[in-house]
Write an enzyme that holds these catalytic residues in place. Sequence first.
Site, PDB file in Angstrom:
ATOM      1  N   TYR A   1       0.839  -1.199   0.000  1.00 36.77           N
ATOM      2  CA  TYR A   1       0.000   0.000   0.000  1.00 36.77           C
ATOM      3  C   TYR A   1       0.877   1.252   0.000  1.00 36.77           C
ATOM      4  O   TYR A   1       0.836   2.061  -0.919  1.00 36.77           O
ATOM      5  CB  TYR A   1      -0.892   0.044   1.239  1.00 36.77           C
ATOM      6  N   SER A   2       1.692   1.417   1.053  1.00 38.88           N
ATOM      7  CA  SER A   2       2.434   2.673   1.239  1.00 38.88           C
ATOM      8  C   SER A   2       3.454   2.902   0.127  1.00 38.88           C
ATOM      9  O   SER A   2       4.042   1.949  -0.400  1.00 38.88           O
ATOM     10  CB  SER A   2       3.180   2.649   2.569  1.00 38.88           C
TER      11      SER A   2
ATOM     12  N   GLU B   1      -6.590  -5.294  10.483  1.00 32.48           N
ATOM     13  CA  GLU B   1      -5.226  -5.000  10.909  1.00 32.48           C
ATOM     14  C   GLU B   1      -5.257  -4.214  12.216  1.00 32.48           C
ATOM     15  O   GLU B   1      -4.502  -4.462  13.135  1.00 32.48           O
ATOM     16  CB  GLU B   1      -4.471  -4.214   9.840  1.00 32.48           C
TER      17      GLU B   1
END
Lengths: 373, 405
Positions: free
Chosen positions: B137-138, B253
């Site tokens: 993602y990041s 998460e």
Amino acid sequence: MRPRGRDTGWGIMDFGLSQEQVLLVDTVRRYLADNCPTSRVRSVMESETGHDGGLWAGLMELGVGALVVPESYGGLGAEFLDLALISEQLGSAAVPGPFLGHAMATLALVYAEDSELKKECLSALAGGEALATCAVAEPGDVWDHAAVASTVKDGKLSGRKTLVPYASAADWLLVVARDGDGPGLWLVDAGAAGMELRTLRGNDMTRRVESAEFSAVVCRRVGGVESLAKMRDAGLVLLAADSFGGAQRCLDMARDYALQRQQFGQVIGMFQAVKHQLANLAAELEPSMSLYWYAAHAYDRIPEDGPRHAALAKAYLSDLYDRAARDSTELHGGIGFTWEFDLHLWFRRSIFNRSYLGDSDYLRGRAADLAGW
Amino acid sequence: MDLRYSAEYEQFRGELRAFLDKNWTDEDRATLGGEEVLIGSISKPGERVTEFRIAAIEAGYLYRNVPRRWGGGGQPFDPLKSAIIREEFKRVRAPREMVGQGPSMLVFTLLAHGTEEQKERFIRDTLLGRILWCQGYSEPGAGSDLASLRSKAELDGDQWVINGQKTWTSNAAEADWMFALLRSEPDAPKHEGITYMLIDMSTPGIEVRPFRNIVGDSDFSEVFFDNVRVPKDSIVGARGEGWKVSRSTLKYERALIGDTDIARRTFDGMVMMARALERRGKPVIEDPVIRNRLVQLESRLLAAEFHSMRLLTMQARGEEALLAGMVPKLNSTQLSYDLGKAAMDVMGGGGSLAPGEPEAPAMGMFVTAYLWSLGVLIAGGTANIQRNIIAERGLGMPRDPVQKR
Ligand SMILES: Cc1cc2nc3c(=O)[nH]c(=O)nc-3n(C[C@H](O)[C@H](O)[C@H](O)COP(=O)(O)OP(=O)(O)OC[C@H]3O[C@@H](n4cnc5c(N)ncnc54)[C@H](O)[C@@H]3O)c2cc1C
């Protein structure tokens, strides 16, 4: 339905309130919303005695006095958690009056040795005919019964007590003292010869305190260390619950104000610093409710955890109460610092809650000892 | 409130114990029973552990919320049974559900949005740890503001061509597959131009460069994509809907990070250590300042533990948790830092010795916990982002117009 599974040994693994408890809380909350707005809180606290018989009678009618008294003594035989839930509501509404000392004295009697005295007192307390209080502290910040200096000899009590809630209003004072067998609890009637009461000026004007001097005052034995400890732990848990209610109220007020007050052309709740201050407080407060719930539950269901959790919950929640009152005052700006604005009623209650029955460091010390560390 | 289980549940516990006695022997426990790591490196389980997990899934004790058809335990929702299973597995140190972003996030994304083929191909093997996943993602320019990500995927015939860079990707070096968010519609508004994709890490054009983190491990990496070609059907959910698809799993998460088990282990370990260590001729535990601090920390820990019991009850009753459900991540990350710091102080001078140094108290395991606590403060949404969520969604403060864009 309430004492589910008490005798079978089976439960339901439920960390929540029963329908009856929710109903009870709702009833008390509605009664206080209708009958104890802050205008009334102020008029009671500015009165001579700080005690409003009408308000008190209303609470008694709701069963507040009878709640934890066993059915065999004319009470409702509810769980201690029920009473703690009420204490939260009283804290939330900053209700002035003798609830704390009365409840502590009642529980001391519930856990006292069987006697004629116990029977007589409990039925009067359950019915709301009598008001009781307790005298724990002695000068020098002595809260621990092991260090108590007041003595009983030949049925006569002598010594000095301080920070006695509503001593003048009470029919009976339950006094922590010692005799040849060690620490115990003795009952003194209002107006007994040799007892001298003096009203003390307190910071929290919704909970009045007095000092009491006893010189050879006639007294009757209530119980020993067990009854004393139950009285103390009840007080600790009720203060923890009151603190949670008050802290939550401070947070709610700050939240409402943040949505309404405008500066720089927008509501202040739009500023991230304000958001985060509120979020930090909410994040600590939200789970802390469970701490007093558990302490109250342990008080009558898990006795091996009772004393430790009572001490720890009171220390933690009364500290959090101070923080909530402080942050809320800050978030209100100048108005929060005025006498006219209600916020300081809670701030002042937090002062009482933190100091009564011992400061937080002292209580954490006890919790550490009880952990066997 | 009643903290005893009913007869039905105690019977369930009895059956579970019998199952564990039979399938997880004392020898297994001694040789294999380990403690799971949180976000630290994951690895493939050995055959014996997988064999046990298969039996436990078959009996309905693991992955209860994943249908049998896809390799789960397939049991009706019952948080109390799940709590009993956690207790009993923990007691005998039997392997529980795999941790990591595959089993705790990807599986649920696939269940909600995947095709039949994707479910068939990935879920069972992910649950057993045969396929390891990383989460892409990041990016260097997209952290808290994840939706501003720029790594792109362009359709070329029946393949997607991926170019760009991901970063802080945990376990990228070990993972077989990555689930990633990529920009597929460059002209759409930022949240609407993203697609959720599954990428085989052995595809040519992928380069993984591990970072060393502050703990000293190589746990997360930079991942570079240079004309990486993956089949057209690698996407999960519809094209351009990746943002929505990914939201459905982020909360898992956060729940994972909000778990109180690790904090409890750290706390109990710290108390043991404070009894064992001496300072100026007396056990550290006798120092009144340390005692005070321990009780303060324990109060917060207990509040978190009771709070999760309260959340469990709310779940069992079908009540919405609202604010109560939003606070655990922030609290637990703060608490693990404060616990780590207290442990350092309990060690005194010994705290300056590195993990693994034989003279370090407890072999320096608390140093590791202390350093890791800074990682969990950032991973999965920083503390400030949690505060924004609590204030805006929990307390009803106005949304920040900048963050809405
Ligand atoms: C141990 C670890 C493991 C990780 N694993 C993965 C992984 O497997 N996959 C993956 O994709 N990512 C992973 N990450 C990345 C993680 O999700 C990001 O680091 C995180 O979202 C923050 O982004 P950033 O690092 O760009 O910080 P930034 O977003 O640049 O934040 C910097 C600071 O600014 C603050 N800030 C930013 N926006 C706001 C705002 N709106 N309001 C207030 N403050 C703000 C932040 O709180 C922070 O303090 C991992 C990170 C760590 C530490």
